[in-house]
Scaffold this motif. Sequence first.
Motif, PDB file in Angstrom:
ATOM      1  N   SER A  61      24.997 -39.524 -37.959  1.00  0.00           N
ATOM      2  CA  SER A  61      25.404 -38.416 -38.822  1.00  0.00           C
ATOM      3  C   SER A  61      24.538 -37.168 -38.664  1.00  0.00           C
ATOM      4  CB  SER A  61      25.376 -38.853 -40.288  1.00  0.00           C
ATOM      5  OG  SER A  61      24.057 -39.117 -40.713  1.00  0.00           O
ATOM      6  N   VAL A  62      23.358 -37.314 -38.070  1.00  0.00           N
ATOM      7  CA  VAL A  62      22.470 -36.153 -37.920  1.00  0.00           C
ATOM      8  C   VAL A  62      22.277 -35.748 -36.471  1.00  0.00           C
ATOM      9  CG1 VAL A  62      21.255 -36.892 -40.016  1.00  0.00           C
ATOM     10  CG2 VAL A  62      20.267 -37.409 -37.772  1.00  0.00           C
ATOM     11  N   THR A  63      22.823 -36.519 -35.566  1.00  0.00           N
ATOM     12  CA  THR A  63      22.670 -36.211 -34.137  1.00  0.00           C
ATOM     13  C   THR A  63      23.201 -34.826 -33.825  1.00  0.00           C
ATOM     14  OG1 THR A  63      22.812 -38.556 -33.543  1.00  0.00           O
ATOM     15  CG2 THR A  63      23.288 -36.961 -31.809  1.00  0.00           C
ATOM     16  N   GLY A  64      22.388 -34.070 -33.103  1.00  0.00           N
ATOM     17  CA  GLY A  64      22.781 -32.713 -32.742  1.00  0.00           C
ATOM     18  C   GLY A  64      22.371 -31.676 -33.761  1.00  0.00           C
ATOM     19  N   ARG A  65      21.968 -32.117 -34.946  1.00  0.00           N
ATOM     20  CA  ARG A  65      21.571 -31.176 -36.002  1.00  0.00           C
ATOM     21  C   ARG A  65      20.095 -31.320 -36.376  1.00  0.00           C
ATOM     22  NH1 ARG A  65      23.560 -31.743 -40.878  1.00  0.00           N
ATOM     23  NH2 ARG A  65      24.015 -33.989 -40.707  1.00  0.00           N
ATOM     24  N   PHE A  66      19.559 -32.509 -36.296  1.00  0.00           N
ATOM     25  CA  PHE A  66      18.163 -32.783 -36.652  1.00  0.00           C
ATOM     26  C   PHE A  66      17.359 -33.036 -35.389  1.00  0.00           C
ATOM     27  CE2 PHE A  66      18.748 -34.681 -41.210  1.00  0.00           C
ATOM     28  CZ  PHE A  66      19.542 -33.594 -41.548  1.00  0.00           C
ATOM     29  N   THR A  67      16.100 -32.614 -35.428  1.00  0.00           N
ATOM     30  CA  THR A  67      15.185 -32.876 -34.330  1.00  0.00           C
ATOM     31  C   THR A  67      13.856 -33.371 -34.883  1.00  0.00           C
ATOM     32  OG1 THR A  67      16.183 -31.117 -32.989  1.00  0.00           O
ATOM     33  CG2 THR A  67      14.024 -31.938 -32.306  1.00  0.00           C
ATOM     34  N   ILE A  68      13.444 -34.538 -34.429  1.00  0.00           N
ATOM     35  CA  ILE A  68      12.163 -35.094 -34.835  1.00  0.00           C
ATOM     36  C   ILE A  68      11.130 -34.778 -33.767  1.00  0.00           C
ATOM     37  CG2 ILE A  68      12.647 -37.359 -33.803  1.00  0.00           C
ATOM     38  CD1 ILE A  68      11.089 -38.627 -36.135  1.00  0.00           C
ATOM     39  N   SER A  69       9.941 -34.422 -34.199  1.00  0.00           N
ATOM     40  CA  SER A  69       8.869 -34.130 -33.253  1.00  0.00           C
ATOM     41  C   SER A  69       7.534 -34.430 -33.925  1.00  0.00           C
ATOM     42  CB  SER A  69       8.912 -32.673 -32.787  1.00  0.00           C
ATOM     43  OG  SER A  69       8.739 -31.793 -33.885  1.00  0.00           O
ATOM     44  N   ARG A  70       6.479 -34.416 -33.144  1.00  0.00           N
ATOM     45  CA  ARG A  70       5.180 -34.723 -33.734  1.00  0.00           C
ATOM     46  C   ARG A  70       4.077 -33.922 -33.052  1.00  0.00           C
ATOM     47  NH1 ARG A  70       4.542 -40.876 -31.351  1.00  0.00           N
ATOM     48  NH2 ARG A  70       4.616 -40.316 -29.159  1.00  0.00           N
ATOM     49  N   ASP A  71       3.043 -33.695 -33.803  1.00  0.00           N
ATOM     50  CA  ASP A  71       1.798 -33.119 -33.311  1.00  0.00           C
ATOM     51  C   ASP A  71       0.805 -34.266 -33.341  1.00  0.00           C
ATOM     52  OD1 ASP A  71      -0.345 -30.359 -34.425  1.00  0.00           O
ATOM     53  OD2 ASP A  71      -0.654 -31.954 -32.979  1.00  0.00           O
ATOM     54  N   SER A  72       0.672 -34.944 -32.213  1.00  0.00           N
ATOM     55  CA  SER A  72      -0.141 -36.156 -32.176  1.00  0.00           C
ATOM     56  C   SER A  72      -1.609 -35.876 -32.468  1.00  0.00           C
ATOM     57  CB  SER A  72      -0.003 -36.836 -30.818  1.00  0.00           C
ATOM     58  OG  SER A  72       1.326 -37.249 -30.597  1.00  0.00           O
ATOM     59  N   ALA A  73      -2.083 -34.748 -32.016  1.00  0.00           N
ATOM     60  CA  ALA A  73      -3.506 -34.436 -32.193  1.00  0.00           C
ATOM     61  C   ALA A  73      -3.872 -34.311 -33.664  1.00  0.00           C
ATOM     62  CB  ALA A  73      -3.856 -33.148 -31.451  1.00  0.00           C
ATOM     63  N   ASN A  74      -2.929 -33.794 -34.456  1.00  0.00           N
ATOM     64  CA  ASN A  74      -3.193 -33.568 -35.872  1.00  0.00           C
ATOM     65  C   ASN A  74      -2.461 -34.547 -36.784  1.00  0.00           C
ATOM     66  OD1 ASN A  74      -4.916 -31.120 -35.747  1.00  0.00           O
ATOM     67  ND2 ASN A  74      -3.107 -30.282 -34.711  1.00  0.00           N
ATOM     68  N   HIS A  75      -1.815 -35.535 -36.194  1.00  0.00           N
ATOM     69  CA  HIS A  75      -1.123 -36.578 -36.960  1.00  0.00           C
ATOM     70  C   HIS A  75      -0.067 -36.003 -37.898  1.00  0.00           C
ATOM     71  CE1 HIS A  75      -4.149 -39.045 -35.228  1.00  0.00           C
ATOM     72  NE2 HIS A  75      -5.118 -38.631 -36.014  1.00  0.00           N
ATOM     73  N   ILE A  76       0.720 -35.072 -37.393  1.00  0.00           N
ATOM     74  CA  ILE A  76       1.773 -34.456 -38.193  1.00  0.00           C
ATOM     75  C   ILE A  76       3.119 -34.803 -37.572  1.00  0.00           C
ATOM     76  CG2 ILE A  76       2.731 -32.333 -39.130  1.00  0.00           C
ATOM     77  CD1 ILE A  76      -0.035 -31.074 -38.839  1.00  0.00           C
ATOM     78  N   LEU A  77       4.044 -35.177 -38.402  1.00  0.00           N
ATOM     79  CA  LEU A  77       5.412 -35.475 -37.982  1.00  0.00           C
ATOM     80  C   LEU A  77       6.323 -34.412 -38.584  1.00  0.00           C
ATOM     81  CD1 LEU A  77       7.189 -37.647 -36.524  1.00  0.00           C
ATOM     82  CD2 LEU A  77       7.547 -38.648 -38.807  1.00  0.00           C
ATOM     83  N   TYR A  78       7.266 -33.931 -37.786  1.00  0.00           N
ATOM     84  CA  TYR A  78       8.185 -32.900 -38.244  1.00  0.00           C
ATOM     85  C   TYR A  78       9.630 -33.385 -38.189  1.00  0.00           C
ATOM     86  CZ  TYR A  78       4.218 -29.764 -37.380  1.00  0.00           C
ATOM     87  OH  TYR A  78       2.984 -29.162 -37.387  1.00  0.00           O
ATOM     88  N   LEU A  79      10.452 -32.755 -38.985  1.00  0.00           N
ATOM     89  CA  LEU A  79      11.900 -32.953 -38.892  1.00  0.00           C
ATOM     90  C   LEU A  79      12.549 -31.588 -39.085  1.00  0.00           C
ATOM     91  CD1 LEU A  79      14.136 -35.076 -38.501  1.00  0.00           C
ATOM     92  CD2 LEU A  79      14.381 -35.118 -40.995  1.00  0.00           C
ATOM     93  N   GLN A  80      13.072 -31.054 -37.995  1.00  0.00           N
ATOM     94  CA  GLN A  80      13.814 -29.802 -38.061  1.00  0.00           C
ATOM     95  C   GLN A  80      15.256 -30.139 -38.375  1.00  0.00           C
ATOM     96  OE1 GLN A  80      12.773 -26.493 -37.717  1.00  0.00           O
ATOM     97  NE2 GLN A  80      14.888 -26.032 -38.330  1.00  0.00           N
ATOM     98  N   MET A  81      15.757 -29.575 -39.452  1.00  0.00           N
ATOM     99  CA  MET A  81      17.115 -29.882 -39.886  1.00  0.00           C
ATOM    100  C   MET A  81      17.933 -28.599 -39.876  1.00  0.00           C
ATOM    101  SD  MET A  81      16.310 -32.528 -43.013  1.00  0.00           S
ATOM    102  CE  MET A  81      15.702 -31.256 -44.091  1.00  0.00           C
ATOM    103  N   ASN A  82      18.940 -28.578 -39.044  1.00  0.00           N
ATOM    104  CA  ASN A  82      19.808 -27.410 -38.921  1.00  0.00           C
ATOM    105  C   ASN A  82      21.216 -27.752 -39.369  1.00  0.00           C
ATOM    106  OD1 ASN A  82      17.667 -25.940 -37.740  1.00  0.00           O
ATOM    107  ND2 ASN A  82      18.244 -26.661 -35.692  1.00  0.00           N
ATOM    108  N   ASN A  83      21.985 -26.715 -39.688  1.00  0.00           N
ATOM    109  CA  ASN A  83      23.374 -26.902 -40.100  1.00  0.00           C
ATOM    110  C   ASN A  83      23.476 -27.982 -41.181  1.00  0.00           C
ATOM    111  OD1 ASN A  83      26.149 -26.590 -40.177  1.00  0.00           O
ATOM    112  ND2 ASN A  83      26.514 -27.942 -38.424  1.00  0.00           N
ATOM    113  N   LEU A  84      22.680 -27.833 -42.195  1.00  0.00           N
ATOM    114  CA  LEU A  84      22.622 -28.844 -43.249  1.00  0.00           C
ATOM    115  C   LEU A  84      23.936 -28.938 -44.003  1.00  0.00           C
ATOM    116  CD1 LEU A  84      19.003 -28.181 -44.417  1.00  0.00           C
ATOM    117  CD2 LEU A  84      19.907 -30.426 -43.821  1.00  0.00           C
TER     118      LEU A  84
END
Length: 116
Positions: A61-84
Amino acid sequence: QVQSVESGGGLVQSGGSLRLSCQFTGRLVAATGMAWYRQAPGKQREMVASILGGRTHYQESVTGRFTISRDSANHILYLQMNNLKPEDAGDYYCNVRIGGVWRTSWGQGTQVTVSS
């Protein structure tokens, strides 16, 4: 013990975007995966995106709209959510897999509200 603090949620109109962040603290040297979960009102918590072994996976349901990524050095996880969409609303939580086991404790989450 690994802890997490989620942030970035808010109220957005349908079609809008949000970027969620998750700051992990603690011992993460053995982390083998990270993920974002969503819990909609009255529903069970479900995984919407994950990074496992360097590969990303998404709920259909989120494929193509959400992108998961991480900053490994700083232990941060992101979730970019578009076209909500309104159905994306809920409390979002992050989690980490240490070795082969997903953490069983949760942070406070961050709330996403999408108006139609």
